[in-house]
Design a protein around this motif. Structure first.
Motif, PDB file in Angstrom:
ATOM      1  N   PHE A 115       0.836  -1.202   0.000  1.00 25.07           N
ATOM      2  CA  PHE A 115       0.000   0.000   0.000  1.00 25.07           C
ATOM      3  C   PHE A 115       0.871   1.251   0.000  1.00 25.07           C
ATOM      4  O   PHE A 115       0.636   2.194  -0.769  1.00 25.07           O
ATOM      5  N   ASN A 130       1.046   3.113  -3.648  1.00 25.69           N
ATOM      6  CA  ASN A 130       0.168   4.280  -3.632  1.00 25.69           C
ATOM      7  C   ASN A 130       0.849   5.568  -3.203  1.00 25.69           C
ATOM      8  O   ASN A 130       0.302   6.657  -3.444  1.00 25.69           O
ATOM      9  N   ASP A 157       4.260   5.891  -6.733  1.00 25.42           N
ATOM     10  CA  ASP A 157       3.313   6.741  -7.458  1.00 25.42           C
ATOM     11  C   ASP A 157       3.827   8.171  -7.573  1.00 25.42           C
ATOM     12  O   ASP A 157       3.639   8.833  -8.606  1.00 25.42           O
ATOM     13  N   TYR A 169      -1.904   8.547   6.353  1.00 24.67           N
ATOM     14  CA  TYR A 169      -1.739   8.636   4.900  1.00 24.67           C
ATOM     15  C   TYR A 169      -1.294  10.035   4.473  1.00 24.67           C
ATOM     16  O   TYR A 169      -0.364  10.185   3.674  1.00 24.67           O
TER      17      TYR A 169
END
Length: 275
Positions: A88, A92, A96, A257
């Motif tokens: 993850f 992400n 990315d 996040y």
């Protein structure tokens, strides 16, 4: 049942105060400065929040050790969960934004930031812990410094002689305008970034804790001390308390996040071609 146990843990101090005739006791900032429980009077003095941090750090190390100690081509269930969690961050956030090469290069620090923030955030809704380990400024500040140092390191490593020059003196700006632009760039790039990283995480977790304590304390007050119609308010505050507990879990994940994502964005800016 876990949510109910958490609610009871949160309102226990209020319940005790009311039994002694103290009336309704709203949450205060003193909740973030609990008494010393170990090594009082020494540089290693620890309160409940410090013990929670140590506990969650040990738990993270244990979980990742168990998930990676026997890696197999056909993964076990534990290995699969660990790989999904790591992927993850890798897919992400790291790759990315930074690409595969730089993404893998900075992946360890981004992974450490994400899971440490997540683990320290969720303790705010764990029964018997009941406070986020990130709700006191020490840990958010340390993470912001780590992010800040990583950003500067990436920029200097990419362009040793031009990083600070290009950051403070953007190309294409008329020289007289640098009198205005350079102070703004310095403040926005080298001052505001670590400050906002620290305060965003800190204030979200502080407010979440105070809100939950207030709702569950009000629930206990209305149900046990209210009379007649006022007891119905306790049902409403209890429902809001459970709803905000679920919301706090979501906020815990989002803040982990966002903190990691912004760190990756700052690294990406430091690695940009103009630097």
């Amino acid at each position: 049942m876990a949510l109910f146990a958490n609610a009871m843990q949160l309102v226990a101090p209020v319940f005790t105060a009311q039994e002694s005739g103290g009336g309704f006791k709203p949450p205060t900032m003193a909740e973030f400065f609990p008494e010393i429980v170990l090594f009082e009077g020494t540089p290693f003095a620890m309160n409940r929040i410090m013990l929670i941090r140590i506990l969650m750090t040990a738990l993270l190390l244990l979980l990742f050790w168990l998930g990676t100690r026997r890696m197999r081509v056909i993964p076990t269930r534990g290995q699969s969960l660990t790989e999904m969690a790591l992927d993850f961050v890798r897919v992400n956030i790291a790759e990315d934004l930074l690409g595969k090469v730089d993404g893998r290069r900075f992946l360890p620090i981004l992974t450490a930031i994400f899971f440490s923030v997540l683990a320290f955030n969720v303790t705010g809704v764990v029964p018997a812990l009941n406070i986020a380990a990130t709700s006191v400024i020490g840990f958010p500040l340390v993470l912001a410094v780590v992010s800040y140092v990583t950003f500067i390191y990436a920029g200097i490593k990419k362009s040793p002689g031009n990083f600070f020059k290009n950051s403070l003196f953007p190309s294409g700006v008329p020289k007289p305008i640098y009198i205005i632009v350079t102070p703004i760039e310095f403040i926005s790039t080298f001052v505001i970034r670590p400050v906002t990283l620290t305060l965003r995480l800190l204030m979200n977790m502080m407010v979440g804790h105070l809100l939950l304590v207030l709702l569950f304390a009000a629930t206990q007050f209305f149900l046990f001390s209210g009379e007649g119609f006022f007891k119905l308010f306790g049902v409403g505050t209890l429902a809001f308390g459970f709803a905000f507990t679920l919301f706090e879990i979501l906020v815990s994940v989002l803040q982990a996040y966002v903190f990691t994502l912004l760190t990756a964005v700052y690294i990406q800016l430091a690695l940009a071609e103009e630097h």
